[in-house]
Design an enzyme around this catalytic site. Sequence first.
Site, short mmCIF file in Angstrom:
data_model
loop_
_atom_site.label_atom_id
_atom_site.label_comp_id
_atom_site.label_asym_id
_atom_site.label_seq_id
_atom_site.Cartn_x
_atom_site.Cartn_y
_atom_site.Cartn_z
N GLY A 24 48.30 38.60 61.53
CA GLY A 24 47.28 38.43 62.55
C GLY A 24 47.38 37.06 63.09
O GLY A 24 49.54 37.16 63.19
N SER A 32 54.49 32.61 51.63
CA SER A 32 55.21 31.77 51.20
C SER A 32 54.92 30.88 49.52
O SER A 32 56.48 30.67 49.25
CB SER A 32 54.97 30.34 52.14
OG SER A 32 55.73 30.04 53.35
N ASP A 80 40.96 40.33 54.47
CA ASP A 80 40.74 41.53 54.47
C ASP A 80 40.92 42.31 53.61
O ASP A 80 40.39 43.42 53.32
CB ASP A 80 40.93 42.13 56.23
CG ASP A 80 40.86 41.10 57.11
OD1 ASP A 80 39.89 41.45 57.52
OD2 ASP A 80 41.58 41.04 58.14
N ARG A 137 52.01 54.48 61.34
CA ARG A 137 52.83 54.06 60.12
C ARG A 137 53.72 55.11 59.37
O ARG A 137 54.27 55.12 58.63
CB ARG A 137 51.22 53.31 59.41
CG ARG A 137 50.57 52.35 59.55
CD ARG A 137 49.16 52.20 58.67
NE ARG A 137 48.24 50.75 58.97
CZ ARG A 137 46.55 50.92 58.51
NH1 ARG A 137 46.54 52.13 57.57
NH2 ARG A 137 46.70 49.63 58.30
N SER A 177 36.28 42.51 62.95
CA SER A 177 37.23 42.56 63.64
C SER A 177 37.62 44.34 63.61
O SER A 177 37.73 45.01 64.18
CB SER A 177 38.38 42.23 63.34
OG SER A 177 38.64 42.41 62.17
N GLU A 195 72.09 71.07 63.74
CA GLU A 195 72.76 72.82 64.32
C GLU A 195 72.79 73.20 62.80
O GLU A 195 73.01 74.23 63.42
CB GLU A 195 74.24 71.66 64.32
CG GLU A 195 74.12 70.24 65.95
CD GLU A 195 74.00 69.05 65.16
OE1 GLU A 195 74.52 68.18 65.92
OE2 GLU A 195 73.24 68.87 64.22
N THR A 243 45.83 36.93 56.14
CA THR A 243 45.40 38.45 56.34
C THR A 243 45.13 39.29 55.37
O THR A 243 43.92 40.10 55.07
CB THR A 243 46.34 39.99 56.82
OG1 THR A 243 46.00 39.19 58.58
CG2 THR A 243 46.23 41.10 57.66
N ASN A 246 51.77 37.26 64.32
CA ASN A 246 52.44 37.51 65.51
C ASN A 246 53.14 36.00 66.21
O ASN A 246 54.76 36.31 66.60
CB ASN A 246 51.08 37.74 66.56
CG ASN A 246 50.86 39.11 65.75
OD1 ASN A 246 50.44 40.06 65.32
ND2 ASN A 246 49.87 39.24 66.34
#
Length: 372
Positions: free
Chosen positions: A303, A221, A200, A184, A168, A58, A196, A307
């Site tokens: 991965g 963990s 990767d 992102r 992949s 505003e 992952t 998920n």
Amino acid sequence: MAVETAKTDSVYMQRALELAAQGRGWTSPNPMTGAVVVKDDRIIGEGFLPGVGKDHAEAFALDAAGEGAHGADLYVTMEPCTTCVRRIKEAGIARVILATGDANALSSGRGIMALRDAGIPTALGDSAEAARRLNEIYFRYVATKRPFVAIRSAMSLDGKIATTVGESQFISGPEAEAHLQSLRATFDAVMLGINTILKDDPDPDCSLPRSRNPMRIVIDSMARTPRTAKILGKPGTGLLRAMTIVAVTKFAPEDRVRALQAAGAEVLIVSEVGDRLDPHVDLNKLMQVLGRRGIASILVEGGANLNAAALNAGIVEKLYMTVAPMILGGLAPTPVAGMGVTFVEEAQRLHRMHCSHLGQDLLVEAYLRDED
């Protein structure tokens, strides 16, 4: 009392929404907002919230309109704060058209009441749904005090996220990759699983120009993240200037925890699900901790295992699934691992599904909850 606006007002509100979207990625945990000043059926001032701690939409719009704001209409995508109401009154605005009220219990209704007390008529536009959709992260976060969590995954037409040997890269095309970068730039943080990281060694920074990098959260963990991992030691940008967070359980070896801290990570010890032989970070407890820190949104780029864990924990609000026009076949991994369901009626049903094209790929957006 608010009244309905004419249909022609939707044109100006649409412009206000377009302006609001220009603040995407920079306003969290606040909403994106836009404002347009209209006089004699002509836009004379525009503005949007460019970031946390900046002047509000505003204020920018009124400054641009100058003295012409006297007697003009003001279109705003969300109920203004009381400070902005004072500016609106001083500028001599004749009428304020709102797309939606504020969902924050601390401020909801106060701006509308302040406008009424100032003698400025208010009207409700027909863009409430679009305004809430634009700020779906904000509305969910202020309602739950937990991050809005979305999963992003890319797969082939037959539902594979990698080949039988784990390759992949290049499943998705360049347009799908550009969409990932825009996500992102939008979300506060990116979450990845330890598998992952080990496989990767990703670097989930945002490559778009003039965009901020998201925070990085690793679900690990037992603190197995190598201290040489690319994800460590790089601070995010924007308000949340936190280093990579590694969420571990109390069973993580102390020497590994100290090594991660020495490498620049912040280690969060979170309660676990499972037992000592197979402990897993309690994702619900982690969301509570991150929500209290002001982290409003998380994009899961893990991965199949992460998920599955996120879906099973019930923390996911939305899915972004890109489908490439190819068949990989074989016993290759799919986007969601785990035990799966025995009967179809046990499946997690998706809602408000929307499909669009990203080059040759198909983008499927869907929600886990059937809510407006």
